[in-house]
Structure formats: structure tokens, C-alpha cells
Design a protein around this motif. Structure first.
Motif, short mmCIF file in Angstrom:
data_model
loop_
_atom_site.label_atom_id
_atom_site.label_comp_id
_atom_site.label_asym_id
_atom_site.label_seq_id
_atom_site.Cartn_x
_atom_site.Cartn_y
_atom_site.Cartn_z
N ASN A 233 47.04 47.41 41.80
CA ASN A 233 47.95 47.02 42.89
C ASN A 233 47.44 45.81 43.68
N ARG A 234 46.87 44.83 42.97
CA ARG A 234 46.36 43.66 43.68
C ARG A 234 47.48 42.76 44.20
N ARG A 235 47.28 42.28 45.42
CA ARG A 235 48.18 41.31 46.04
C ARG A 235 47.33 40.14 46.56
N LEU A 249 52.23 35.42 39.97
CA LEU A 249 52.76 36.14 38.81
C LEU A 249 53.64 35.24 37.95
N THR A 250 54.45 34.41 38.59
CA THR A 250 55.31 33.50 37.83
C THR A 250 54.49 32.58 36.95
N ALA A 251 53.43 32.01 37.51
CA ALA A 251 52.56 31.13 36.73
C ALA A 251 51.87 31.90 35.60
N SER A 261 55.20 42.92 35.87
CA SER A 261 55.69 43.52 37.11
C SER A 261 54.65 43.52 38.20
N ALA A 262 53.38 43.29 37.82
CA ALA A 262 52.28 43.30 38.80
C ALA A 262 51.10 42.54 38.23
N PRO A 326 46.15 30.32 36.52
CA PRO A 326 47.43 30.15 35.82
C PRO A 326 48.21 28.95 36.34
N GLY A 327 48.71 28.15 35.41
CA GLY A 327 49.57 27.04 35.76
C GLY A 327 48.87 25.78 36.19
N VAL A 328 47.53 25.79 36.23
CA VAL A 328 46.79 24.60 36.67
C VAL A 328 45.70 24.32 35.64
N SER A 329 45.80 23.19 34.97
CA SER A 329 44.83 22.84 33.93
C SER A 329 43.49 22.44 34.54
#
Length: 343
Positions: A233-235, A249-251, A261-262, A326-329
């Protein structure tokens, strides 16, 4: 010491370190900081360790207080904090050996004061040159501190996002008494998790919260094979307290081409050599995304009796994991989190 690249340019100036004190001494009932743990009689500086445990108490026993520090590596910026101490009366936190983190104790953060039962502190933003009275900007450092309600276990984590590489910081966790290890049966411990995430290849700092569960099979404890655990349940939150989990999460979904979902759970690897007869535990953990290892690293923990003599009733621990952002090279992220769990 290796020079490090700063995110922001700082005018040159001199700075005194932040206070001295015993490791993690003090308490605060409002932030699960229970009783004064007393004074450590051993060294508070990192030592050479002949095992996989972090440096700290040289000759631990089941009945002794144990203090562990992040191993020191000046190039990586780890293990740099010294003699952290909490002042309950003033609700301040002392940190030594970090450059440009002010010359006063860290105060309660004015934007994110706590992460569940974990208190959050920040250093002063500026320091005055005593000769010219000129203002010198400081690097942003955050400290997370927590102690169990019994006062028998506690931890602190300090990180900064002021460097392009991982910044200088460290962690400390400790048991303030002893432990009586059961010879049979199993136990499950539940509690809270919180931490800081910094980056290599980009500046910045974020918070993380979650839940922690640890299970122990005491019948196999002597062989060190009976420990499992999960951080769930990490946020994630930025330094203003804005929840950025969905963006993260999207990335992550785009990187792994899957729906999530999480944030993936961090799971302890179960195997021999994880625990010892003093109640100390160390091993590996990882998270999985779309069938692939996403994060990997290590956990470190100590089992403790409670303040009222409850046997093996709580666990304090720290985890450190790394992964690609995620999302950043070209950017890696390091999450340093702590957990306090009890039966």
C-alpha cells in the motif's frame, strides 16, 4: 571526499554541524515517540563489520541494546550522519556531519509534519555569516524519526535532494533493551512504513508511506530461515504533501506496458542466514512489475521485547531499494524507508 554536483548554486560560506547527542534519544507521545531509551554505552560512529549486518554495536547479545548505522561510503553519500538525537521538550531533531544543513536543530516540517506515526523534520533554510551578516542558503534536508509506543525500538532516516547524484545522508535503527526468543511457534507483526526517495541523475526528494508486515517462524530461527515480510500500500508525496502516486503509476504502466492498481509490493526473500540468535535480521527484498524485477535491495531489522516484558513483541527495521525512475531515462531512484511493527 568526492566532489558532488549541486542542483542549485550556493554562495561559499562556512557552516557549523547540527548539535551532538546520543543515538535517537528522546520521545514524543504525539508521534509514537514513547519513553526515553537511555544512553548508549558503545561507539556511535560506524565500525568495520565482519558480517552482513550494518556497522554499529560491536558485540551484540540477546539481552543488549543494539544500534545499527548505514554503512559509510563517501562516494555514494551514505552513512554520513552522526549522533542523531531527539529533543522531546522542543520537538526538534539533531543531526551532525552533514554540510550546509544549518547550524541549529531540525524543526518539525511546516508542510508535512508527519507521515502517519513518523515525525518529519527539516533543517533551517538559511544561515548568517557572523562576520558579514550575509545570508547563506542551505541545502534542503529531511529527517524522519519514529519510536514504538513501548519505547523499545526506534529509527531515523536523513536524506537530501540537493545533489544531482544521491546526496549525503544516512539511517540509524536500534533496540533499546533485549529480546527473549521463543523456541517454538510463529508470530506475525503489523505496523506502519514511511521513508524518503532520492535520485541519481536528477535532484529532488519525495516521501513514501505504506504498511509493513513481518512474519517469523521461531522453530527455524536458529538457522535464520524463518523470516518473511512485505511492504504494501505504498503512496508517494512531494515535499508539499501532494499525492503523486497516480502520476508515478502511469509512468510505471507505460514502462512495463501493463495495468497496475497499486505500487508493487516489496517482498522479503525467505532463505537461510537471514536471522541470528541476537534477534537481528538482514536479507534481500524486491518488487515485481509485469513479471519482472522492478526494485531490489536489502532489509535490516531487530526483534525486541516490549517495555512490559512481552516476549519478542516488536520489530524495527529499515529497507533500501533502487530502481530506474519510470518515464525518465538515465535516472535511478533510491527509496530508504523504515518500519515499526508489533504483535
Amino acid at each position: 571526499m568526492m566532489d558532488r554536483v549541486l542542483v542549485a548554486v550556493l554562495a561559499l560560506g562556512l557552516l557549523a554541524g547540527c548539535g551532538d547527542g546520543n543515538p535517537l534519544s528522546g520521545s514524543d507521545d504525539d508521534t509514537d515517540t514513547g519513553t526515553d531509551p537511555g544512553t548508549d554505552t558503545g561507539t556511535t560512529d560506524p565500525i568495520d563489520s565482519d558480517g552482513r549486518l550494518p556497522p554499529g554495536t560491536e558485540s551484540p547479545t540477546p539481552s543488549s541494546r543494539i544500534v545499527r548505522y548505514e554503512p559509510q561510503d563517501e562516494e555514494a553519500g551514505t552513512g554520513m550522519i552522526r549522533s542523531p538525537a531527539y529533543d522531546r521538550e522542543n520537538d526538534t531533531f539533531f543531526v551532525d556531519n552533514l554540510a550546509f544543513d544549518g547550524n541549529a536543530p531540525y524543526s518539525r516540517d511546516n508542510q508535512v509534519g508527519s507521515l502517519g506515526p513518523f515525525a518529519v523534520y527539516e533543517n533551517a533554510a538559511t544561515v548568517l555569516d557572523p562576520v558579514t551578516n550575509e545570508t547563506i542558503g542551505q541545502f534542503t534536508h529531511k529527517a524522519i524519526y519514529a519510536v514504538s509506543q513501548s519505547g523499545q525500538t526506534e529509527l531515523a532516516i536523513v536524506r537530501t535532494g540537493a545533489y544531482v547524484d544521491y546526496g549525503f545522508g544516512g539511517f540509524v535503527y536500534q533496540r533499546n533493551g533485549g529480546v527473549t526468543l521463543p523456541e517454538t511457534g510463529q508470530a506475525i507483526y503489523r505496523g506502519s512504513y514511511a521513508g524518503l526517495k532520492d535520485y541519481s541523475g536528477a535532484g529532488g526528494l519525495d516521501y513514501v508511506t505504506g504498511d509493513a508486515t513481518v512474519a517469523i517462524d521461531f522453530e527455524d530461527f536458529n538457522d535464520g530461515s524463518g523470516v518473511s515480510g512485505v511492504i504494501s500500500n505504498r503512496r508517494y508525496y512531494d515535499l508539499d504533501g501532494t499525492d503523486v502516486t497516480e502520476t508515478y503509476l502511469t509512468a510505471l504502466e507505460e514502462q512495463y506496458e501493463t495495468d497496475l492498481s497499486a505500487v508493487p509490493d516489496l517482498v522479503f526473500k525467505v532463505g537461510p542466514g537471514v536471522a541470528d540468535s541476537n534477534g537481528e535480521m538482514t536479507g534481500e527484498l524486491q518488487s515485481i512489475a509485469a513479471g519482472e524485477v522492478f526494485e531490489s535491495g536489502n532489509f535490516y531489522a531487530i526483534l525486541s521485547d516490549g517495555a512490559d516484558g512481552d516476549k519478542a513483541s516488536e520489530v524495527v527495521g529499515v529497507i533500501v531499494v533502487e530502481s530506474e525512475l519510470p518515464g525518465v531515462s538515465g535516472v535511478t531512484q533510491r527509496e530508504t524507508g523504515g518500519f515499526l511493527v508489533s504483535r
